[in-house]
Design a protein around this motif. Structure first.
Motif: not given
Length: 256
Positions: A105-109, A62-69
């Motif tokens: 988009a930012p979020g948890t994936y 699981e990863v947390k994406v904190e910003e676009e790109n």
């Protein structure tokens, strides 16, 4: 006499089976049916550490994406990998292309990386550095990614005749695709996989070979002995979910 021979040849050509038909891939089997022993580790493990000599492995966390790109970067990729977030393809990684910008988009994936070992080095100085899969550091925007679940995928060891297929796919993640076609008379032919990515192909439960979009040849040879009069079945395992829905029969090899 010559006219009779010509007429006979024309008749045979008119009744010869047409090996140019499209085959719709309408049934799907999830890859979970091929899972081997699950390994868990804070860091990436090589395929060697998972006792995988050839074939595929899934790296998941699981990863947390904190910003676009945001940029995903892996220290070592041997030899090829496809990257998915929540079942949506993000792109591919290779030993010469080890980073990828994520289009979300930012979020948890749920991050899933499917790696393939294309082959091992059997000569030269690199034979001592023969690790496969993903290994070394892996990061998202320079922050280390940890707590991995890693699973050998027993794709080539699995009998496709024993897989359970359904008529729907949950997402674009790698899976098995199945279609059927009918012929009047078996003969040597080829199945065009043009437009697909990378994977394996079976006909009537018999393994025919692998394919890759980077190869010059875009078809897999099928001998007449693998076919039967009437209904036949083709199964693909596809690593790159690119939305293709059909393959096709061809009398001749298909090239780029």
């Amino acid at each position: 006499m010559k006219r009779s021979l010509l007429s006979a040849c024309l008749f045979l050509l008119s009744v010869a089976p047409a090996f140019s038909q499209e085959i719709g891939m309408t049934a799907f089997a999830p890859l979970e049916q091929t899972y081997g022993e699950v390994f868990e580790s804070p860091e990436l493990m090589t395929m060697n550490d998972m006792n995988i000599d050839f074939g595929y492995a899934l790296y998941e966390t699981e990863v947390k994406v904190e910003e676009e790109n945001s940029e995903l970067e892996v220290e070592n990729v041997r030899d090829y990998a496809t990257v998915y977030l929540n079942g949506k393809l993000q792109g591919c990684l290779t030993d010469s292309h080890k980073s990828l910008v994520l289009n979300v988009a930012p979020g948890t994936y749920q991050l899933q990386i499917y790696a393939e070992n294309i082959g091992r080095i059997t000569y030269g100085p690199e034979i001592l550095d023969n690790s496969k899969g993903l290994f070394g550091a892996i990061s998202l925007n320079d922050a280390a990614i940890e707590n991995w679940k890693m699973v050998p995928l027993l794709v080539r060891e699995t009998s496709v005749n024993e897989l359970t297929f359904g008529d729907k796919k949950e997402n674009d993640s790698p899976c098995f695709h199945k279609g059927t076609f009918e012929i009047d008379m078996p003969k040597d032919c080829h199945i065009s996989i043009k437009g697909w990515g990378m994977g394996e192909l079976w006909v009537n439960g018999e393994y025919m070979g692998s394919y890759w979009e980077e190869n010059a040849t875009q078809s897999v040879e099928v001998p007449a002995t693998a076919l039967k009069q009437g209904k036949n079945e083709v199964v693909l395992f596809e690593l790159k979910g690119n939305g293709r829905q059909s393959v096709s029969l061809s009398d001749k090899p298909v090239y780029k």
